[in-house]
Scaffold this active site. Structure first.
Site, PDB file in Angstrom:
ATOM      1  N   CYS A   1     -45.867  22.842  19.438  1.00 48.13           N
ATOM      2  CA  CYS A   1     -44.853  22.018  18.617  1.00 48.13           C
ATOM      3  C   CYS A   1     -45.202  21.723  17.314  1.00 48.13           C
ATOM      4  O   CYS A   1     -44.361  21.490  16.552  1.00 48.13           O
ATOM      5  CB  CYS A   1     -44.981  20.436  19.309  1.00 48.13           C
ATOM      6  SG  CYS A   1     -44.277  20.524  20.872  1.00 48.13           S
TER       7      CYS A   1
ATOM      8  N   HIS B   1     -27.812  18.741  12.954  1.00 50.17           N
ATOM      9  CA  HIS B   1     -27.988  19.851  12.333  1.00 50.17           C
ATOM     10  C   HIS B   1     -29.017  19.993  11.112  1.00 50.17           C
ATOM     11  O   HIS B   1     -28.510  20.555   9.949  1.00 50.17           O
ATOM     12  CB  HIS B   1     -26.820  20.748  12.146  1.00 50.17           C
ATOM     13  CG  HIS B   1     -26.187  21.113  13.378  1.00 50.17           C
ATOM     14  ND1 HIS B   1     -25.421  20.605  14.455  1.00 50.17           N
ATOM     15  CD2 HIS B   1     -26.202  22.466  13.824  1.00 50.17           C
ATOM     16  CE1 HIS B   1     -25.096  21.487  15.387  1.00 50.17           C
ATOM     17  NE2 HIS B   1     -25.704  22.677  14.983  1.00 50.17           N
TER      18      HIS B   1
ATOM     19  N   GLU C   1     -35.576  13.926  24.399  1.00 51.64           N
ATOM     20  CA  GLU C   1     -35.726  15.077  23.616  1.00 51.64           C
ATOM     21  C   GLU C   1     -35.392  16.472  24.439  1.00 51.64           C
ATOM     22  O   GLU C   1     -35.139  17.284  23.916  1.00 51.64           O
ATOM     23  CB  GLU C   1     -37.163  15.118  23.027  1.00 51.64           C
ATOM     24  CG  GLU C   1     -37.305  16.077  22.131  1.00 51.64           C
ATOM     25  CD  GLU C   1     -39.008  16.109  21.573  1.00 51.64           C
ATOM     26  OE1 GLU C   1     -39.186  15.382  20.349  1.00 51.64           O
ATOM     27  OE2 GLU C   1     -40.043  16.211  22.471  1.00 51.64           O
TER      28      GLU C   1
END
Length: 118
Positions: A24, A68, A107
């Protein structure tokens, strides 16, 4: 009575505070699923707690800030864990939606956060 409305957005991020070598720590993306829960009494004459269209108007500017985008570039999200992101979203929505009681932020399909503003 509790009502809810669901939203989704796609964002990229990385977690700078995890150990070197953690996957991550690298830039990656998610399709997030956000559910907003609001509580109240049924209003008359409309017959609803909150107009779902009004919920969408409140949440849309927040989604537009995230969708985005690179989350790390947004002020307050320099370490954008799901937990920190859920608090950030709460802080944007709560002043506009007094009946807000919790949000759920997924998530991934199997991982997420439920935040109740505490």
């Amino acid at each position: 009575m509790i009502i809810y409305k669901q939203f989704s957005f796609d964002s990229a991020h990385f977690l700078p505070n995890v150990p070197e070598g953690h996957k991550c720590r690298e830039i990656h993306g998610h399709t997030y699923y956000l559910t907003i829960f609001a509580e109240g009494k049924i209003n008359n004459p409309e017959g609803w707690v909150v107009d779902f269209g009004h919920l969408k108007e409140i949440v849309k500017p927040v989604i537009d800030m995230l969708d985005h985008h690179m989350l790390n570039d947004i002020s307050g999200l320099e370490n954008p864990t799901a937990e920190i992101l859920s608090v950030w979203i709460w802080d944007k929505i709560k002043p506009l939606l007094p009946g807000l009681i919790k949000i759920e932020l997924k998530e991934t399909p199997t991982s997420g956060v439920i935040y109740e503003g505490i």
